[in-house]
Design an enzyme around this catalytic site. Structure first.
Site, PDB file in Angstrom:
ATOM      1  N   GLU A   7       0.869  -1.208   0.000  1.00  0.00           N
ATOM      2  CA  GLU A   7       0.000   0.000   0.000  1.00  0.00           C
ATOM      3  C   GLU A   7       0.895   1.244   0.000  1.00  0.00           C
ATOM      4  O   GLU A   7       0.769   2.137   0.838  1.00  0.00           O
ATOM      5  CB  GLU A   7      -0.946   0.032   1.222  1.00  0.00           C
ATOM      6  N   GLU A  34      -2.845 -11.503  -3.427  1.00  0.00           N
ATOM      7  CA  GLU A  34      -3.806 -11.668  -2.326  1.00  0.00           C
ATOM      8  C   GLU A  34      -5.251 -11.557  -2.806  1.00  0.00           C
ATOM      9  O   GLU A  34      -6.148 -12.164  -2.243  1.00  0.00           O
ATOM     10  CB  GLU A  34      -3.545 -10.638  -1.233  1.00  0.00           C
TER      11      GLU A  34
END
Lengths: 678, 678
Positions: free
Chosen positions: B461, B485
């Site tokens: 992120e 993911e």
């Protein structure tokens, strides 16, 4: 698409793994429009809209991003809901119509967070037969006080494939762009009103109502046909909007209609505004005016003092005489005050609004005008030095009041985002947006101060109209789009479809001081105005404003006395308005009934294509006869060259049963006065 | 379209009424790309780009909007210009290639305002054979000190009709969106790299280089195919960027190529970054790793303590053993530290980065690992409580250094715009954007502190990669796109074209820690991963990172030992890289030569369509023989159902003269190890 955040939530909290759930409903009085509020699996609030059982707005999320708190976005549940219905009729003190019906079903739904601070907000929906409006309302509460709103994540997911008519938002030329007509999925970022036609023939327009102490909403397309609100930037402050609870946002509005005229005839925006707080406003007179103005845009005279100064005592007296001779109440004078010499747009700080230039005897002129039943119109161009202007506001309005100047045109000429704010004398200067929260408040402050002195306000380079003229009926008109001045020097000048585009976008918001009537059809350096004589007359009916300018030079009108008669006759205040025919961006015919009279007026406009329109006169009062004074394009008229001047005027007797065949030139129009016969 | 401001300028200042004027030029070394700087009639600076004499970027304006000063936009003139040429070769300490040629022509043009404060800025262009970069540079000067940049109005007007591959920018899920492939005129707002193919076959990609102490640039489409920079919002501060002169902006880059491979093989971004300041970085070892990770995404184990806690001493020991047995250097452990219990994503403030949970004996485990030549990989998920994390950074890194943890994965899980900043202990908390100016500085601070301790950083992120790994070669990889993911729990999981889209967009920026190799091809609750066995292997070559995860559970690898061999063999550091074939969003084949070895590796991927690719092996060293260990889709393989597991492995002897026919399943791939034979 779920976020990582949500999914990790799911991994931890099986309780949250439920599907979308409809929690509240509202319908229009006629039942055709239905609104549903729902909560998705993440506890995010959403709404959707159907009409006649078919989706119009798909599941669209709601919420806020804050600078000073957690986002108001997820983990909500419905705490309570109430509903009520309203059906009332109120009268506009001036407007497109007198009697205005306000008929809606209202739903108030209260949402509260399941965790954290249990913050709550209401969403209020008002559903009308011709659309809906909704807003957020934040009650006072322990865990939500000062809200620094970075963005409002209100979505509008347009389900049906649509074409959009829109102008770009956030660009340097503010609202003064030509309109793009594109598939909705090519819209990037747009101002409102933004208007659409779906492939299956439904008309929609998105806008907002009652923009008070808040930033303007732009529309940004996220993907496909999903739009999202984007608030005008904060400028000085570090968030678009800073408010303390309790407060409510402006109304986000969606007009819905089966015909384009449904959008034009709607009173949705006004109905969502609060009623008149000024009481008796009969001191404002809907009227026409002329001005010391066009000659400067033609570069024949100057705003600045010197040999070409237009705003002199003598020149203004000529305009007063011309106004009086033709029954025009007002004379706008630009360049009357100090500050125009030199680099004024970089030095709005040099403007003085409390005194005139030495060659402009304002005292004598206002007396001279008064004796002839004419009023000077004030001009407060501040070149975006807004704090400087506000420091002189009281003195300026007092001067105007003393001199019988009961209308003022304000101006904010500079690029978007360049308004200058100075909170402390001699302190730092920061920049603001024309449509940010600070300017929303400045405009209202000017309107309120003017109202105290019975002065009406007409801002140019303004904030968009959101119907506050209902609450403050001295906020009479404004610019806020590309107007007639672009025909003087614009590159290009306004193309034929532009004014028609305005009818279906800008004009849905409220009146525009377009300043029509340039019968000379010529701009600076001989530039052709892409229009016809009859088209210039049509504008007085099609582009509504309670104040209309006869914008051309008096000497030009002298050369077109036949056409000019319509401008002398046409009123600016209406009992009723109908869109007789029209298609977005192509053509439009509007009919309006004069107030205090049995007369009707009609205006019709065409885009670049010539066309013959069948115009049923069924709007006329049944059983009456009318003398129709028809001002139309002559044979062979066109928006290019000498053909622009081909013009014909004729008279016929008609009744409501008649159907006229109106031929309009490309870029042309028609204007008709229907005089009720005894 | 001229603004009212400009036109009124014209009315006052005939001196300014001159047309566009080209004032400076630069070309690529091979002369094919030309850049022209111009001033338009308003004195606005612009640039345009041609290739082989045909326009690529049309007249595109440049400038800045300030909060604390007049806009830097108009009334400029050229004060001076200089040019120079550079041709050097530098070696990447690790990377896609070793020897990197940096060959460009540079133009520095100084522009100064004709009025006002005579403020000045330089525009610097570096033109390469495969594209260009430009930046603004502000010298120290009396009338321009502190600059509060509200927006940078840099335009990119794409002349030729193009299709764009892009992901939305400014949306809540940060960089983790699927890519849109649309006509460029349907782009709304996009992150960079943003890649285009024109209708006449030219490939372009827009990005930025050296994003330091500045807000990230998004691309917003204004109209048609004209894009404009939009800077990530300020968050806490009232402007996107606040800097003091002298300073320079990041480079705005445009890669230009005749084939898609030209974009992939370019070193433009790295070349525009400053050289390595860390000196010897041989302490960073490009390597592979496994992790206590996938089991949590499968929801079989938890980050939180309790009966399902994955990060226990025993479980981690298993992973260390598995790593050692297979030659993997690292073991990532998530959930090793306090703070994961309860509502962690709302309470990143609960994380403790300086000690382990009671059931995780970090001291013993790091010794155990060291004895086997394995290193624990640190994990600093801060749940966006970034100020809290930074307050523990020194202690956390000291702990890692002491325990031989020389790589750390950081995490910033929360929606865009929700990073929490607290400048004063117990003071107000404000919000920041993952890619705003503040976070650009935070990331670099973490990297520098880590470098002091010989620790490498891999942020998830993150802020986008702009090539700063050249300057700080311990900034080894990052996430910044939708990764593996999403195949565990994403709705939908990554579709077959996604990884191919990444190659032509995200991967042009730099390495990605995609975490490939999930040979079980199954996510949470049995969700199918839309891939094949051979495709999972291909990812190790096609999605570059100096650290690659073998992401699946050890017990799953045990069921696929034949395919797993490729993962054991494939290196993560390269001497050279070639794109053998490929088309944006459809298919791609990449070949890389291992460093310190004569071996080559190849990876090939296809979108939803099965295809046979002719793969010339001309990249192999001439005159050598190779044993090609081919891992490919078996007959009937496909990205749905049981067909995903159809897999074949075969061996052939090949030379550079051979051409392979590679059949790829829909959603499939191929991976080949070419072992040089004596």
């Amino acid at each position: 698409m779920k976020s990582k955040l949500f999914t990790l939530l799911l991994l931890f909290s099986p309780l949250l793994a439920h599907a979308d759930e409809d929690v509240a409903h509202a319908s229009s009085p006629d039942g055709r429009i239905t609104v549903t509020l729902d909560l998705n699996g993440e506890g995010r609030v959403g709404y959707k809209v159907s009409r006649d059982g078919k989706p119009v707005i798909g599941d669209s999320r709601m919420g806020f991003l804050l600078r000073n708190g957690e986002e108001l976005l997820r983990n909500f549940k419905l705490e309570s809901q109430t509903a009520r219905s309203v059906d009332e009729t109120w009268d506009q003190p001036w407007g497109e119509r007198l009697h205005t019906r306000n008929h809606y079903n209202e739903l108030v739904a209260t949402f509260v967070e399941t965790g954290r601070g249990k913050r709550k907000f209401d969403v209020v929906f008002r559903v009308f037969d011709d659309g809906l409006g909704f807003r957020y309302s934040f009650p006072k509460q322990p865990n939500l006080g000062r809200m620094e709103i970075v963005d409002e994540v209100t979505e509008f997911d347009i389900v049906r494939t649509a074409t959009a008519l829109w102008e770009p938002a956030g660009e340097w030329n503010r609202y003064e762009y030509l309109y793009n007509k594109t598939p909705l999925n090519q819209l990037s970022q747009a101002h409102t009103p933004m208007t659409m036609k779906t492939d299956d023939g439904l008309y929609l327009s998105i806008h907002e109502a009652a923009l008070v102490d808040y930033a303007s909403m732009w529309l940004r397309r996220v993907d496909g046909q999903r739009l999202k609100a984007r608030l005008a930037p904060g400028g000085t402050q570090p968030a678009s909007v800073i408010r303390e609870t309790p407060f409510a946002t402006p109304w986000r509005t969606i007009e819905i209609a089966d015909r384009a005229g449904g959008l034009v005839e709607s009173s949705l925006i006004l109905n969502l505004n609060d009623p008149n707080v000024l009481g008796d406003v009969s001191w404002f007179k809907p009227s026409k005016y002329v001005g010391v103005w066009w000659s400067m845009h033609l570069d024949q005279q100057s705003w600045a003092t010197g040999p070409k100064h237009a705003a002199t005592t003598d020149n203004t007296r000529r305009y007063i005489d011309f106004a009086a001779a033709n029954g025009f109440r007002g004379v706008l004078v630009e360049g009357w005050n100090p500050g125009w010499d030199g680099d004024w747009f970089a030095n709005g700080w040099n403007f003085d609004f409390t005194k005139a230039t030495p060659d402009f005897d304002i005292e004598a002129l206002s007396k001279y005008a008064a004796a002839k039943g004419v009023h000077l119109i004030g001009h407060h161009e501040n070149g975006c030095a807004v704090s400087h202007y506000m420091s002189q506001l009281d003195a300026a309005l007092d001067l105007d009041q003393r001199l019988g100047i009961d209308q003022v045109k304000t101006g904010h000429v500079c690029d978007a985002g360049q308004i200058e704010r100075q909170d402390v004398a001699n302190g730092p200067v920061t920049r603001e947006w024309h449509d940010g929260q600070w300017m929303s408040n400045v405009h209202l402050q000017v309107v309120k101060e003017a109202a105290k002195r019975h002065i009406a306000i007409n801002p140019h380079e303004p904030i968009k109209d959101t119907g506050l003229r209902r609450t403050y009926p001295n906020w009479i008109s404004r610019e806020g789009a590309r107007g007639m001045e672009y025909n003087a020097w614009g590159s290009p000048p306004n193309p034929p479809e532009h004014e028609i585009n305005l009818v279906f976008t800008r004009m849905l918001a409220g009146p525009m001081d377009y300043t029509p009537g340039v019968l000379s059809l010529t701009g600076r350096g001989g530039q052709e105005i892409q229009s016809t004589i009859a088209r210039q007359l049509a504008l007085y009916v099609t582009i509504y404003s309670p104040i209309q300018m006869a914008a051309d030079l008096p000497e030009h009108y002298a050369q077109h006395m036949d056409a000019f008669q319509f401008i002398r006759d046409v009123p600016t205040d209406w009992q009723d308005t109908r869109m007789v025919n029209g298609e977005i961006g192509e053509y439009v015919t509007i009919a309006r009934k004069a107030r205090g009279s049995d007369d009707w007026y009609l205006g019709s406009m065409s885009d670049r294509n010539a066309r013959t329109l069948k115009v049923p006169l069924s709007f006329l009062d049944a059983g009456k006869k009318y003398r129709a004074e028809i001002y139309r394009d002559g044979a062979g008229a066109d928006w290019h060259g000498a053909a622009r001047f081909k013009f014909a005027k004729e008279t016929r007797t008609v009744t409501a049963k008649d159907v006229l065949d109106l031929w309009l030139a490309g870029g042309g129009g028609a204007a008709i006065r229907f005089v009720a016969l005894k």
